[in-house]
Enzyme design. Structure first.
Site, mmCIF file in Angstrom:
data_model
loop_
_atom_site.group_PDB
_atom_site.id
_atom_site.type_symbol
_atom_site.label_atom_id
_atom_site.label_comp_id
_atom_site.label_asym_id
_atom_site.label_seq_id
_atom_site.Cartn_x
_atom_site.Cartn_y
_atom_site.Cartn_z
ATOM 1 N N GLU A 88 1.238 -0.715 0.134
ATOM 2 C CA GLU A 88 0.118 -0.184 -0.180
ATOM 3 C C GLU A 88 0.606 1.172 0.048
ATOM 4 O O GLU A 88 0.491 2.387 -0.637
ATOM 5 C CB GLU A 88 -0.671 -0.368 1.327
ATOM 6 C CG GLU A 88 -2.250 -0.902 1.264
ATOM 7 C CD GLU A 88 -1.848 -2.451 1.744
ATOM 8 O OE1 GLU A 88 -2.636 -2.700 1.168
ATOM 9 O OE2 GLU A 88 -0.572 -2.874 1.358
ATOM 10 N N HIS A 157 -9.143 -5.658 11.034
ATOM 11 C CA HIS A 157 -9.709 -5.736 9.348
ATOM 12 C C HIS A 157 -11.619 -5.385 9.493
ATOM 13 O O HIS A 157 -11.823 -5.178 8.506
ATOM 14 C CB HIS A 157 -9.816 -7.574 8.571
ATOM 15 C CG HIS A 157 -8.723 -7.919 8.474
ATOM 16 N ND1 HIS A 157 -7.807 -8.858 9.530
ATOM 17 C CD2 HIS A 157 -7.932 -8.090 7.466
ATOM 18 C CE1 HIS A 157 -6.855 -9.122 8.431
ATOM 19 N NE2 HIS A 157 -6.919 -8.648 7.541
#
Length: 359
Positions: A88, A157
């Protein structure tokens, strides 16, 4: 903990009740899933502007981890639909650079939890460059993907980053609920000269919603304003994203069981915040609860309360505002504990009853 309600008791089939409400609401009119709304919005904007491209992990050959980018590779090719390594920080930095050179990236984070790897680029580069350059350098791009809890994916998450990104000057932060929201807001975000953080909800991707003929137009965009999803006169419920679904279900329960008319305001945009819509609904109903799935401290509800306190809407309140939030704990993996951690329709009903002093 008086400021929140979601740990008081276990949910009572929250998703089922909300989905039943949604099913009753839908007619034979044209419908679209949130997934298809996002997909079509990107495809149309890529058709419209050759500078728009999509990039992220598995967005191309795999059609996206959640199939939101399905078919885009076949339609636009590898130059404009780009698979990346699992980094990322790497692809966010690359796309900020591309945006500074005039391209218009749409960056998919497989989860906004993973955007923490890239937050330096999002905040210190994308958000601040226009200001630091004295208004001479734009950074037109969209960071999009699922935000918040899904089901059974545990603490790393499941965090809602709405309040995090909503606190950053230079960013626009959008939180769609319906297919029409998703389509109109994403098209507006891609055209926006500012960097936009576009926070979707994984558990809404497969939900179908009615869409108007206007919303199906390639020219359709939405302004960054709140929307009254249900008119009411007794209490306002201000919320965003998937909690709109739960709030609408709660409003049905309040109406049928207690004769309470609840107004549901879907924020849609966190930054900019539609303060006028917030003030107007409080003046209309004189009672308010806020609903979100963030942690209790320093959340969106906290900002809503502050805005009301600092405006003349405060004088219209007949009872203290109640915040319905997620639990003050990293999201548990176990289903029974996960059910305790986030709002549901019954949680929202309890909060409304407390504000209205209903036994």
């Amino acid at each position: 903990m008086s400021y929140r309600f979601s740990v008081i008791s276990k949910f009572t089939r929250p998703l089922g009740s909300a989905m039943q409400w949604q099913a009753k609401r839908m007619s034979s009119a044209k419908t679209m899933t949130v997934r298809d709304a996002l997909n079509s919005a990107m495809a149309e904007e890529m058709d419209r502007d050759d500078d728009v491209f999509v990039i992220g992990e598995e967005v191309a050959q795999y059609n996206g981890a959640y199939k939101v980018t399905k078919g885009l590779l076949d339609r636009f090719g590898e130059r404009r639909v780009v698979d990346t390594p699992i980094t990322e920080m790497g692809f966010a930095g690359l796309t900020v650079g591309a945006a500074l050179k005039g391209l218009k990236p749409v960056v998919e984070f497989m989860s906004f939890n993973f955007s923490m790897q890239a937050i330096d680029h999002v905040v210190n580069s994308a958000a601040k460059t226009y200001y630091m350059s004295g208004g001479t350098q734009t950074c037109q791009m969209v960071f999009r993907g699922p935000n918040g809890s899904a089901a059974g994916v545990a603490a790393q998450h499941s965090q809602d980053f709405t309040a995090w990104y909503g606190s950053i000057p230079g960013l626009k932060v959008l939180t769609p609920y319906s297919a029409e929201d998703a389509r109109g807001l994403l098209k507006a975000a891609i055209r926006d000269p500012n960097p936009v953080v576009f926070l979707e909800h994984e558990l809404l991707y497969g939900e179908s919603f009615e869409v108007s003929e206007e919303a199906l137009s390639p020219d359709f965009t939405l302004p960054y304003t709140a929307k009254i999803e249900r008119e009411g006169s007794d209490i306002s419920i201000i919320t965003y994203s998937r909690n709109v679904q739960f709030s609408l279900a709660a409003a049905e329960i309040l109406d049928k069981q207690y004769g309470v008319s609840a107004e549901v305001l879907n924020l849609r945009s966190i930054r900019p915040l539609d303060v006028d819509a917030i003030i107007n609904t409080v003046k209309k109903t004189n009672h308010l609860i806020t609903v979100e799935s963030t942690f209790p401290a320093f959340g969106v509800g906290s900002e809503l309360v502050a805005q009301i306190m600092e405006s003349d809407a405060f004088d219209h309140l007949d009872a203290p505002v109640q915040r319905v939030t997620g639990a003050e704990v990293p999201t548990p993996y176990a289903k029974e504990l996960e059910d305790f951690a986030f709002p549901d329709p019954d949680t929202i009903v309890r909060a409304a009853k407390k504000v209205l002093s209903i036994e």
